[in-house]
Design a protein around this motif. Structure first.
Motif, mmCIF file in Angstrom:
data_model
loop_
_atom_site.group_PDB
_atom_site.id
_atom_site.type_symbol
_atom_site.label_atom_id
_atom_site.label_comp_id
_atom_site.label_asym_id
_atom_site.label_seq_id
_atom_site.Cartn_x
_atom_site.Cartn_y
_atom_site.Cartn_z
ATOM 1 N N ARG A 56 0.816 -1.214 0.000
ATOM 2 C CA ARG A 56 0.000 0.000 0.000
ATOM 3 C C ARG A 56 0.853 1.269 0.000
ATOM 4 N NH1 ARG A 56 -5.681 -0.753 3.226
ATOM 5 N NH2 ARG A 56 -5.889 1.342 2.412
ATOM 6 N N ILE A 57 1.704 1.399 -1.025
ATOM 7 C CA ILE A 57 2.579 2.563 -1.107
ATOM 8 C C ILE A 57 2.789 2.948 -2.564
ATOM 9 C CG2 ILE A 57 4.649 1.103 -1.042
ATOM 10 C CD1 ILE A 57 6.068 3.397 0.428
ATOM 11 N N GLY A 58 2.875 4.215 -2.822
ATOM 12 C CA GLY A 58 3.129 4.719 -4.155
ATOM 13 C C GLY A 58 4.040 5.942 -4.065
ATOM 14 N N PRO A 59 4.587 6.398 -5.199
ATOM 15 C CA PRO A 59 4.423 5.823 -6.533
ATOM 16 C C PRO A 59 5.122 4.470 -6.658
ATOM 17 C CG PRO A 59 6.039 7.588 -6.569
ATOM 18 C CD PRO A 59 5.448 7.594 -5.207
ATOM 19 N N ARG A 64 9.337 0.639 -5.331
ATOM 20 C CA ARG A 64 10.057 -0.608 -5.557
ATOM 21 C C ARG A 64 11.566 -0.374 -5.573
ATOM 22 N NH1 ARG A 64 5.748 -3.220 -9.928
ATOM 23 N NH2 ARG A 64 4.360 -4.103 -8.326
ATOM 24 N N THR A 65 11.998 0.757 -6.116
ATOM 25 C CA THR A 65 13.423 1.098 -6.081
ATOM 26 C C THR A 65 13.888 1.273 -4.646
ATOM 27 O OG1 THR A 65 13.318 2.177 -8.248
ATOM 28 C CG2 THR A 65 15.147 2.797 -6.808
ATOM 29 N N TRP A 66 13.123 2.019 -3.850
ATOM 30 C CA TRP A 66 13.468 2.211 -2.435
ATOM 31 C C TRP A 66 13.470 0.877 -1.702
ATOM 32 C CZ3 TRP A 66 9.058 6.300 -2.147
ATOM 33 C CH2 TRP A 66 9.469 7.490 -2.761
ATOM 34 N N ALA A 67 12.474 0.034 -1.997
ATOM 35 C CA ALA A 67 12.347 -1.246 -1.307
ATOM 36 C C ALA A 67 13.531 -2.157 -1.613
ATOM 37 C CB ALA A 67 11.040 -1.928 -1.685
ATOM 38 N N LEU A 68 13.952 -2.208 -2.869
ATOM 39 C CA LEU A 68 15.061 -3.087 -3.244
ATOM 40 C C LEU A 68 16.374 -2.612 -2.637
ATOM 41 C CD1 LEU A 68 14.134 -3.916 -6.943
ATOM 42 C CD2 LEU A 68 13.999 -5.432 -4.949
ATOM 43 N N ARG A 69 16.551 -1.298 -2.551
ATOM 44 C CA ARG A 69 17.749 -0.790 -1.879
ATOM 45 C C ARG A 69 17.711 -1.152 -0.389
ATOM 46 N NH1 ARG A 69 22.735 -0.324 -0.744
ATOM 47 N NH2 ARG A 69 23.353 1.617 0.339
ATOM 48 N N SER A 70 16.548 -1.032 0.225
ATOM 49 C CA SER A 70 16.406 -1.397 1.634
ATOM 50 C C SER A 70 16.629 -2.892 1.829
ATOM 51 C CB SER A 70 15.014 -0.992 2.145
ATOM 52 O OG SER A 70 14.813 0.406 2.013
ATOM 53 N N LEU A 71 16.150 -3.702 0.889
ATOM 54 C CA LEU A 71 16.356 -5.148 0.947
ATOM 55 C C LEU A 71 17.842 -5.482 1.013
ATOM 56 C CD1 LEU A 71 15.173 -8.066 0.688
ATOM 57 C CD2 LEU A 71 15.386 -7.777 -1.793
ATOM 58 N N GLU A 72 18.615 -4.776 0.228
ATOM 59 C CA GLU A 72 20.066 -4.988 0.213
ATOM 60 C C GLU A 72 20.670 -4.712 1.590
ATOM 61 O OE1 GLU A 72 23.954 -3.045 -2.114
ATOM 62 O OE2 GLU A 72 21.909 -2.590 -2.769
ATOM 63 N N ILE A 73 20.240 -3.639 2.217
ATOM 64 C CA ILE A 73 20.780 -3.275 3.531
ATOM 65 C C ILE A 73 20.285 -4.241 4.604
ATOM 66 C CG2 ILE A 73 20.755 -1.495 5.321
ATOM 67 C CD1 ILE A 73 20.787 0.565 3.036
ATOM 68 N N TYR A 74 19.004 -4.606 4.564
ATOM 69 C CA TYR A 74 18.490 -5.552 5.554
ATOM 70 C C TYR A 74 19.202 -6.906 5.444
ATOM 71 C CZ TYR A 74 14.686 -2.364 6.756
ATOM 72 O OH TYR A 74 13.961 -1.289 7.183
ATOM 73 N N GLY A 75 19.568 -7.270 4.217
ATOM 74 C CA GLY A 75 20.300 -8.525 4.056
ATOM 75 C C GLY A 75 21.607 -8.520 4.830
ATOM 76 N N LYS A 76 22.281 -7.374 4.835
ATOM 77 C CA LYS A 76 23.527 -7.256 5.591
ATOM 78 C C LYS A 76 23.254 -7.231 7.097
ATOM 79 C CE LYS A 76 25.827 -4.759 1.831
ATOM 80 N NZ LYS A 76 26.398 -3.449 1.388
ATOM 81 N N LEU A 77 22.189 -6.529 7.493
ATOM 82 C CA LEU A 77 21.856 -6.464 8.920
ATOM 83 C C LEU A 77 21.439 -7.830 9.453
ATOM 84 C CD1 LEU A 77 19.869 -3.090 9.092
ATOM 85 C CD2 LEU A 77 22.289 -3.501 9.575
ATOM 86 N N ALA A 78 20.883 -8.660 8.585
ATOM 87 C CA ALA A 78 20.447 -9.995 9.009
ATOM 88 C C ALA A 78 21.619 -10.910 9.344
ATOM 89 C CB ALA A 78 19.587 -10.630 7.911
ATOM 90 N N GLY A 107 15.243 -10.991 -9.634
ATOM 91 C CA GLY A 107 16.178 -11.935 -9.036
ATOM 92 C C GLY A 107 16.703 -11.548 -7.671
ATOM 93 N N SER A 108 16.110 -10.535 -7.044
ATOM 94 C CA SER A 108 16.608 -10.049 -5.753
ATOM 95 C C SER A 108 16.094 -10.849 -4.562
ATOM 96 C CB SER A 108 16.218 -8.584 -5.559
ATOM 97 O OG SER A 108 16.763 -7.778 -6.580
ATOM 98 N N LEU A 109 15.034 -11.633 -4.735
ATOM 99 C CA LEU A 109 14.390 -12.307 -3.613
ATOM 100 C C LEU A 109 14.848 -13.759 -3.521
ATOM 101 C CD1 LEU A 109 10.742 -10.947 -3.944
ATOM 102 C CD2 LEU A 109 12.708 -9.956 -2.769
ATOM 103 N N ALA A 110 15.437 -14.103 -2.395
ATOM 104 C CA ALA A 110 15.969 -15.443 -2.200
ATOM 105 C C ALA A 110 14.842 -16.465 -2.131
ATOM 106 C CB ALA A 110 16.789 -15.496 -0.907
ATOM 107 N N GLY A 111 15.023 -17.577 -2.833
ATOM 108 C CA GLY A 111 14.085 -18.687 -2.752
ATOM 109 C C GLY A 111 12.728 -18.410 -3.348
ATOM 110 N N CYS A 307 14.508 5.173 0.757
ATOM 111 C CA CYS A 307 13.836 6.457 0.816
ATOM 112 C C CYS A 307 14.676 7.462 1.609
ATOM 113 C CB CYS A 307 12.466 6.266 1.463
ATOM 114 S SG CYS A 307 11.193 7.371 0.851
ATOM 115 N N ALA A 308 15.301 7.008 2.684
ATOM 116 C CA ALA A 308 16.137 7.893 3.490
ATOM 117 C C ALA A 308 17.339 8.400 2.703
ATOM 118 C CB ALA A 308 16.599 7.170 4.750
ATOM 119 N N GLU A 309 17.918 7.555 1.895
ATOM 120 C CA GLU A 309 19.057 7.998 1.083
ATOM 121 C C GLU A 309 18.637 9.059 0.076
ATOM 122 O OE1 GLU A 309 21.835 3.967 1.325
ATOM 123 O OE2 GLU A 309 20.665 4.365 -0.487
#
Length: 320
Positions: A56-59, A64-78, A107-111, A307-309
């Motif tokens: 429930r977020i736009g645009p 999706r760009t913000w989310a994928l960048r965040s995914l990259e960072i969360y992967g490291k934090l995990a 291809g960014s999502l594992a499994g 989004c923060a970046e």
């Protein structure tokens, strides 16, 4: 006019968007103060089930760009779940088309794969390993990261953004932005969660029935979060016993072991929804710079780092 480079910045709002933006700015060299009405443990962000997914977020393209960048960072934090509260956990997202997800996740999502009928008999779905963030652990960790970077946090109630004592103000006030930024498009969407003792569920599950009712199961250390609701324009923070019963019933229909699990607590939060995220530079009446950064709805955790970046880029524009 000071752009914020090597100068003071006040970030108004201490939820996940405000804290993450403050961390990025502080680690890029700004002197950052966060003004927050509530401590992080009592913000709307603290209530979130916090599964990474652009909900429930736009645009859509930016989200999706913000989310994928965040995914990259969360992967490291995990890699340090005990410290950060971030884990990569497998689960099922019901009523979701694999081809559509592959179209933007690239291809960014594992499994990532389609579910089988045995895994999810309610219809089409996808399975993936996604970040699942334990907010009572993550928010204090984020706060400490800000303090280590030299930032400070003050508990202050702001009635006007002009009160912020800095050359640059970043408005991360979520639902309060409707008032502080005179933006009537900001509205609440109420969410309710039931926290129970975990009877052994170790994967997450999100399912949406044809009538729009949701069932969400998010396993966190020592407990299981059951959701949820999405009630437009409802502002009550009091738990609704009937809604809680319905949440448990829907979740038990998918995972029978949940029935009868001891209830630990009820949580209610108001998602700050807007048609699209507002992320832009503007001017306060006295000419100082304000960067508006609000309207993330139920996906604040999901897009926070990307989004923060981008917000930090508006505070600290690149040199010509």
């Amino acid at each position: 006019m000071d752009t914020g480079l090597n100068g003071d910045v006040v970030v108004v709002g201490g939820g996940v968007i405000g804290l993450t933006t403050a961390v990025v700015l502080a680690e890029r060299g700004s002197r950052v103060r966060v003004w927050t009405r509530d401590p992080v443990e009592r913000t709307t962000s603290a209530v979130a089930g916090a599964l990474w997914w652009p909900y429930r977020i736009g645009p859509i393209r930016s989200a999706r760009t913000w989310a994928l960048r965040s995914l990259e960072i969360y992967g490291k934090l995990a890699e340090r779940p005990a410290q950060t509260g971030v884990r990569l956990v497998g689960g099922i997202l019901g009523e979701t088309d694999l081809d559509e997800v592959e179209g933007w996740a690239a291809g960014s999502l594992a499994g990532l794969r389609r579910t089988t009928a045995r895994e999810y008999g309610a219809g089409a779905g996808v399975r993936a390993r996604l970040p699942l963030i334990d907010m009572p652990a993550y928010l204090p960790w984020l706060r400490e990261r800000l303090l280590r970077a030299g930032g400070t946090i003050e508990e202050r109630t702001v009635t006007d953004l002009a009160e912020a004592e800095a050359p640059v103000v970043v408005n991360c006030t979520g639902l309060d932005a409707g008032r502080l930024a005179a933006d009537p498009s900001v509205r609440p969407v109420r969410g309710q969660i039931v926290v129970v003792e975990n009877p052994g569920v170790d994967t997450w599950l999100v399912s949406t029935a044809p009538d729009g009712e949701m069932a969400c199961l998010f396993p966190h250390p020592g407990r299981l979060l059951l959701g949820g609701t999405a009630q437009d324009d409802v502002r009550s923070l009091e738990p609704d016993p009937k809604a809680a019963e319905a949440i448990v019933r829907r979740c038990a229909a998918l995972r029978p072991e949940v029935a009868g699990a001891r209830i630990l607590e009820h949580r209610v939060g108001l998602r700050p929804v807007r048609g699209t995220v507002r992320l832009e530079r503007a001017r306060l009446p006295d000419g100082r710079t304000v960067v508006h950064h609000y309207g993330h709805g139920g996906a604040g955790v999901t897009v926070a780092w990307g989004c923060a970046e981008e917000a930090a880029g508006l505070v600290l524009p690149a040199a010509p």
